[in-house]
Design a protein around this motif. Structure first.
Motif, PDB file in Angstrom:
ATOM      1  N   LEU A  92     -12.232 -12.444  92.313  1.00 49.64           N
ATOM      2  CA  LEU A  92     -11.788 -11.213  91.219  1.00 49.64           C
ATOM      3  C   LEU A  92     -12.193  -9.754  92.199  1.00 49.64           C
ATOM      4  N   LYS A  93     -11.085  -9.036  91.872  1.00 48.69           N
ATOM      5  CA  LYS A  93     -11.203  -7.810  92.558  1.00 48.69           C
ATOM      6  C   LYS A  93     -10.531  -6.626  91.549  1.00 48.69           C
ATOM      7  N   ILE A  94     -11.147  -6.001  91.070  1.00 55.09           N
ATOM      8  CA  ILE A  94     -10.782  -4.766  90.252  1.00 55.09           C
ATOM      9  C   ILE A  94     -10.589  -3.643  91.068  1.00 55.09           C
ATOM     10  N   VAL A  95      -9.459  -2.706  90.793  1.00 53.13           N
ATOM     11  CA  VAL A  95      -9.214  -1.704  91.390  1.00 53.13           C
ATOM     12  C   VAL A  95      -9.081  -0.637  90.333  1.00 53.13           C
ATOM     13  N   ALA A  96      -9.732   0.627  90.544  1.00 52.27           N
ATOM     14  CA  ALA A  96      -9.326   1.814  89.941  1.00 52.27           C
ATOM     15  C   ALA A  96      -7.828   2.437  90.511  1.00 52.27           C
ATOM     16  N   THR A  97      -7.205   3.224  89.408  1.00 49.97           N
ATOM     17  CA  THR A  97      -5.933   3.914  89.915  1.00 49.97           C
ATOM     18  C   THR A  97      -6.322   5.394  89.822  1.00 49.97           C
ATOM     19  N   ASP A  98      -5.260   6.137  90.269  1.00 51.97           N
ATOM     20  CA  ASP A  98      -5.048   7.359  89.796  1.00 51.97           C
ATOM     21  C   ASP A  98      -5.117   7.916  88.409  1.00 51.97           C
ATOM     22  N   ASP A  99      -4.514   6.921  87.751  1.00 44.87           N
ATOM     23  CA  ASP A  99      -4.560   7.092  86.294  1.00 44.87           C
ATOM     24  C   ASP A  99      -5.991   6.664  85.608  1.00 44.87           C
TER      25      ASP A  99
END
Length: 156
Positions: A92-99
């Motif tokens: 499980l890997k959660i990544v934030a984005t520029d949005d």
């Protein structure tokens, strides 16, 4: 006596929406995956906006590739825990984005198909957009060939 505010089985409780305010998209996505993996499909649906758009672009069933509305997605997923028993989440890997309203998860599950005992091993790429603490767009990619092999005749 009629209530002042009509409700439905799939209306998001005010506390659900309030609980999501102030959280980042990545935190909201983690909360939604935790709820889903806890087999709380009603709770997961409550994390969705009433007009949520849910897309499974690679779903073998064309009709389920795009579902609109909290009620529709709940109806589609409500029996999931009685069909597929997810026992663990190896990755499980959660990544934030520029949005700031969007987060992406790369994750996998391991379990079994209840109807036939087949192993269920699946990897997902999930793109989720939030508004006011609720899911407004959920798009998930997974391998339909692995899904069909695991299901081998079992109904979803």
């Amino acid at each position: 006596m009629k209530p002042d505010h009509p409700t439905s089985d799939t209306a998001a409780p005010a506390h659900t929406q309030e609980a999501g305010k102030g959280l980042t998209a990545a935190q909201l996505l983690k909360r939604s995956l935790d709820t889903f993996l806890a087999k709380d499909i009603k709770g997961w649906a409550e994390l969705c906006d009433e007009n949520v758009v849910v897309e499974f672009p690679f779903a073998p069933d064309v009709a389920s590739r795009k579902l609109v509305g909290r009620a529709a997605i709940y109806e589609y997923l409500k029996n999931y825990p009685s069909v597929i028993d997810v026992q663990r989440t190896p990755t499980l890997k959660i990544v934030a984005t520029d949005d700031p309203s969007m987060a992406i998860a790369e994750w996998s599950v391991s379990g079994r198909v209840i109807g036939n005992g087949n192993p269920y091993e699946m990897s997902y790429a999930t793109f989720v957009t939030f508004k006011n603490g609720l899911i407004v767009n959920y798009r998930e990619y997974w391998n339909p060939m692995a899904f069909m092999a695991a299901m081998s005749g079992a109904k979803f």
